[in-house]
Write an enzyme that holds these catalytic residues in place. Structure first.
Site, PDB file in Angstrom:
ATOM      1  N   SER A  74      -4.954  -1.621  38.083  1.00  0.00           N
ATOM      2  CA  SER A  74      -4.041  -2.075  37.024  1.00  0.00           C
ATOM      3  C   SER A  74      -2.722  -1.304  37.018  1.00  0.00           C
ATOM      4  O   SER A  74      -1.920  -1.479  36.105  1.00  0.00           O
ATOM      5  CB  SER A  74      -4.721  -1.888  35.661  1.00  0.00           C
ATOM      6  OG  SER A  74      -5.904  -2.630  35.609  1.00  0.00           O
ATOM      7  N   GLY A  75      -2.519  -0.438  38.009  1.00  0.00           N
ATOM      8  CA  GLY A  75      -1.294   0.354  38.034  1.00  0.00           C
ATOM      9  C   GLY A  75      -1.543   1.827  37.748  1.00  0.00           C
ATOM     10  O   GLY A  75      -0.618   2.569  37.398  1.00  0.00           O
ATOM     11  N   THR A  77      -2.263   4.333  39.792  1.00  0.00           N
ATOM     12  CA  THR A  77      -1.567   5.237  40.722  1.00  0.00           C
ATOM     13  C   THR A  77      -0.113   5.419  40.272  1.00  0.00           C
ATOM     14  O   THR A  77       0.427   6.532  40.272  1.00  0.00           O
ATOM     15  CB  THR A  77      -1.576   4.626  42.147  1.00  0.00           C
ATOM     16  OG1 THR A  77      -2.898   4.163  42.447  1.00  0.00           O
ATOM     17  CG2 THR A  77      -1.133   5.612  43.181  1.00  0.00           C
ATOM     18  N   TRP A  78       0.485   4.331  39.879  1.00  0.00           N
ATOM     19  CA  TRP A  78       1.878   4.336  39.416  1.00  0.00           C
ATOM     20  C   TRP A  78       1.996   5.167  38.135  1.00  0.00           C
ATOM     21  O   TRP A  78       2.861   6.031  38.011  1.00  0.00           O
ATOM     22  CB  TRP A  78       2.308   2.896  39.166  1.00  0.00           C
ATOM     23  CG  TRP A  78       3.778   2.666  38.979  1.00  0.00           C
ATOM     24  CD1 TRP A  78       4.802   3.543  39.195  1.00  0.00           C
ATOM     25  CD2 TRP A  78       4.384   1.447  38.534  1.00  0.00           C
ATOM     26  NE1 TRP A  78       6.003   2.948  38.911  1.00  0.00           N
ATOM     27  CE2 TRP A  78       5.780   1.660  38.508  1.00  0.00           C
ATOM     28  CE3 TRP A  78       3.885   0.195  38.164  1.00  0.00           C
ATOM     29  CZ2 TRP A  78       6.682   0.658  38.123  1.00  0.00           C
ATOM     30  CZ3 TRP A  78       4.775  -0.796  37.785  1.00  0.00           C
ATOM     31  CH2 TRP A  78       6.156  -0.573  37.763  1.00  0.00           C
ATOM     32  N   HIS A 136     -11.531   5.596  33.928  1.00  0.00           N
ATOM     33  CA  HIS A 136     -11.684   4.131  33.894  1.00  0.00           C
ATOM     34  C   HIS A 136     -12.682   3.734  32.801  1.00  0.00           C
ATOM     35  O   HIS A 136     -13.053   2.573  32.690  1.00  0.00           O
ATOM     36  CB  HIS A 136     -12.201   3.605  35.235  1.00  0.00           C
ATOM     37  CG  HIS A 136     -11.162   3.529  36.327  1.00  0.00           C
ATOM     38  ND1 HIS A 136      -9.862   3.176  36.098  1.00  0.00           N
ATOM     39  CD2 HIS A 136     -11.261   3.720  37.680  1.00  0.00           C
ATOM     40  CE1 HIS A 136      -9.201   3.179  37.258  1.00  0.00           C
ATOM     41  NE2 HIS A 136     -10.012   3.506  38.220  1.00  0.00           N
ATOM     42  N   ARG A 291      -0.461  -1.847  48.114  1.00  0.00           N
ATOM     43  CA  ARG A 291      -0.617  -3.094  48.872  1.00  0.00           C
ATOM     44  C   ARG A 291       0.657  -3.932  48.734  1.00  0.00           C
ATOM     45  O   ARG A 291       1.554  -3.854  49.548  1.00  0.00           O
ATOM     46  CB  ARG A 291      -1.872  -3.838  48.388  1.00  0.00           C
ATOM     47  CG  ARG A 291      -2.323  -4.978  49.294  1.00  0.00           C
ATOM     48  CD  ARG A 291      -3.546  -5.686  48.732  1.00  0.00           C
ATOM     49  NE  ARG A 291      -3.293  -6.303  47.446  1.00  0.00           N
ATOM     50  CZ  ARG A 291      -2.974  -7.581  47.267  1.00  0.00           C
ATOM     51  NH1 ARG A 291      -2.885  -8.380  48.294  1.00  0.00           N
ATOM     52  NH2 ARG A 291      -2.727  -8.059  46.050  1.00  0.00           N
TER      53      ARG A 291
HETATM   54  P1  PAP Z   1      -6.844   2.238  41.489  1.00  0.00           P
HETATM   55  O1  PAP Z   1      -7.622   1.639  40.384  1.00  0.00           O
HETATM   56  O2  PAP Z   1      -7.591   2.217  42.786  1.00  0.00           O
HETATM   57  O3  PAP Z   1      -6.265   3.546  41.138  1.00  0.00           O
HETATM   58  P2  PAP Z   1      -4.344   1.096  40.844  1.00  0.00           P
HETATM   59  O4  PAP Z   1      -3.337   2.108  41.205  1.00  0.00           O
HETATM   60  O5  PAP Z   1      -4.724   0.981  39.412  1.00  0.00           O
HETATM   61  O6  PAP Z   1      -5.624   1.246  41.741  1.00  0.00           O
HETATM   62  O7  PAP Z   1      -3.813  -0.329  41.280  1.00  0.00           O
HETATM   63  C1  PAP Z   1      -3.402  -0.609  42.565  1.00  0.00           C
HETATM   64  C2  PAP Z   1      -2.308  -1.658  42.455  1.00  0.00           C
HETATM   65  O8  PAP Z   1      -1.088  -1.041  42.000  1.00  0.00           O
HETATM   66  C3  PAP Z   1      -2.006  -2.296  43.790  1.00  0.00           C
HETATM   67  O9  PAP Z   1      -1.634  -3.644  43.489  1.00  0.00           O
HETATM   68  P3  PAP Z   1      -1.743  -4.833  44.554  1.00  0.00           P
HETATM   69  O10 PAP Z   1      -3.089  -4.785  45.174  1.00  0.00           O
HETATM   70  O11 PAP Z   1      -1.519  -6.090  43.753  1.00  0.00           O
HETATM   71  O12 PAP Z   1      -0.632  -4.608  45.520  1.00  0.00           O
HETATM   72  C4  PAP Z   1      -0.837  -1.442  44.263  1.00  0.00           C
HETATM   73  O13 PAP Z   1      -0.047  -2.068  45.255  1.00  0.00           O
HETATM   74  C5  PAP Z   1      -0.067  -1.245  42.978  1.00  0.00           C
HETATM   75  N1  PAP Z   1       0.803  -0.067  43.000  1.00  0.00           N
HETATM   76  C6  PAP Z   1       0.545   1.142  43.566  1.00  0.00           C
HETATM   77  N2  PAP Z   1       1.584   1.961  43.392  1.00  0.00           N
HETATM   78  C7  PAP Z   1       2.529   1.277  42.713  1.00  0.00           C
HETATM   79  C8  PAP Z   1       3.861   1.603  42.255  1.00  0.00           C
HETATM   80  N3  PAP Z   1       4.396   2.784  42.475  1.00  0.00           N
HETATM   81  N4  PAP Z   1       4.539   0.637  41.595  1.00  0.00           N
HETATM   82  C9  PAP Z   1       3.995  -0.572  41.370  1.00  0.00           C
HETATM   83  N5  PAP Z   1       2.754  -0.939  41.779  1.00  0.00           N
HETATM   84  C10 PAP Z   1       2.032  -0.016  42.455  1.00  0.00           C
END
Ligand code: PAP
Length: 329
Positions: A74-75, A77-78, A136, A291
């Protein structure tokens, strides 16, 4: 009963207690065939259940703690990168920050899958304040010491279709041992629609934090991935204010907000050497956390009827809450 020493401070803890508890929990198959355990209203994957129980039983919060909560994909990492940068902006300049050489998940550890999974009683007392952790777990299952303390909780949610598709790609690419390969997103879609997913049901996770954010707005901040994509500057200011460390006029003038948003942007983080080539302890490549990062990406993987079915269920569950999602750009 066998007693194994597993805490970092050398204390002996009966591991069997948790083992016994897990063995008696209702379980179902996750999307990919791996086990999920139902504990206090949450479906936990096998790698998180023991850590989750231990975390709930033992964690003692400090008023200064910051907890970043989410459903997976859900974002998180961001949000970790943004929060770490906001909190530490007077310690690290953008050219020296550990984010340049460390995956955000290694700077802000999860309770269930990192800290309490590795050690039943991790020694967290030595960490300087403010400590930043992530979870989580659902709001209702957080240890009473978190809900009853002054610590700040930031929850990030994402529209359920993109969250689902993001999770599918993660599972599809990095399947664990003894699980069936997920060939198509409609494998076991019935279970998905019943909320049987890692850390699901989705609706219970979002609703718990949503309600808490309305009841305790000074302690729980509810963010949406799509809003951050729309206006990162506004949301960074909101985050800093909520954490009690608003950006000063000088910082705004000096471009500190832009620096942080640029540093934590998808393109910047994804292209860092550590995130292109690094590997997590259990073998997941760091690149798996980056991704596409698009709003509305679900269109490529869900048929209109699957999307309609799933959205209808979520809408019914959230009815009357005032919570809604943006599912396309
Ligand atoms: P996690 O639960 O494994 O920690 P999490 O970071 O919540 O994952 O979500 C990963 C999603 O955030 C990915 O989305 P996608 O599969 O639709 O591409 C990932 O690409 C996206 N993501 C990671 N880093 C960022 C960022 N800096 N800005 C925006 N989206 C991001």
């Amino acid at each position: 009963m066998e007693t194994i020493t597993i805490s970092t401070n050398g204390e002996s803890v009966p591991r069997d207690e948790i083992q016994g508890l897990v063995a008696g929990l209702p379980s179902e198959e996750n999307w990919d065939g791996s086990p999920l355990y139902f504990y206090k209203g949450v479906w936990y994957p096998a790698f998180a259940i023991r850590g989750a129980i231990s975390f709930q039983q033992h964690f003692i919060a400090r008023d200064t703690d910051i907890i970043l909560a989410s459903m997976p994909k859900s974002g998180t990492t961001w949000l970790k990168a943004l929060t770490f940068s906001v909190v530490n902006r007077n310690i690290y300049s953008p050219t020296e920050t550990p984010l340049l050489t460390t995956l955000p998940h290694d700077l802000v550890p999860f309770f269930e899958v990192d800290l309490y999974a590795k050690h039943q009683l991790p020694d967290l007392e030595q960490l300087p304040s403010p400590r930043i952790f992530s979870s989580h777990s659902h709001y209702e299952t957080l240890p009473p010491s978190i809900r009853g303390s002054g610590c700040k909780i930031v929850y990030i949610c994402r529209n359920p279709l993109d969250q689902l598709v993001s999770a599918f790609h993660f599972f599809h690419k990095f399947k664990g041992e003894n699980v069936k390969p997920l060939s198509s997103i409609d494998d076991d879609f019935d279970n998905v629609c019943r909320g049987i997913r890692s850390f699901g049901p989705f609706w219970d996770s979002v609703l718990g934090y949503w309600k808490a954010s309305l009841e305790r707005p000074d302690k729980v901040l509810f963010l949406k991935y799509e809003d951050l994509k729309d206006d990162i500057t506004f949301n960074l200011k909101k985050l800093a204010e909520f954490l009690g460390i608003p950006f000063t006029d000088k910082e705004e003038k000096d471009g500190v907000i832009e620096e942080i948003s640029k540093l934590c942007s998808f393109d910047n983080l994804r292209n860092l050497e550590v995130n292109r080539t690094g590997v997590r302890p259990l073998g997941t490549p760091n690149s798996a956390f980056f991704r596409k990062a698009k709003v509305g990406d679900w269109c490529d993987d869900l048929t209109p009827s699957m999307a309609e079915r799933f959205l209808k269920i979520v809408e019914e569950k959230l009815a009357g809450s005032g919570l809604s999602f943006k599912v396309s750009e």
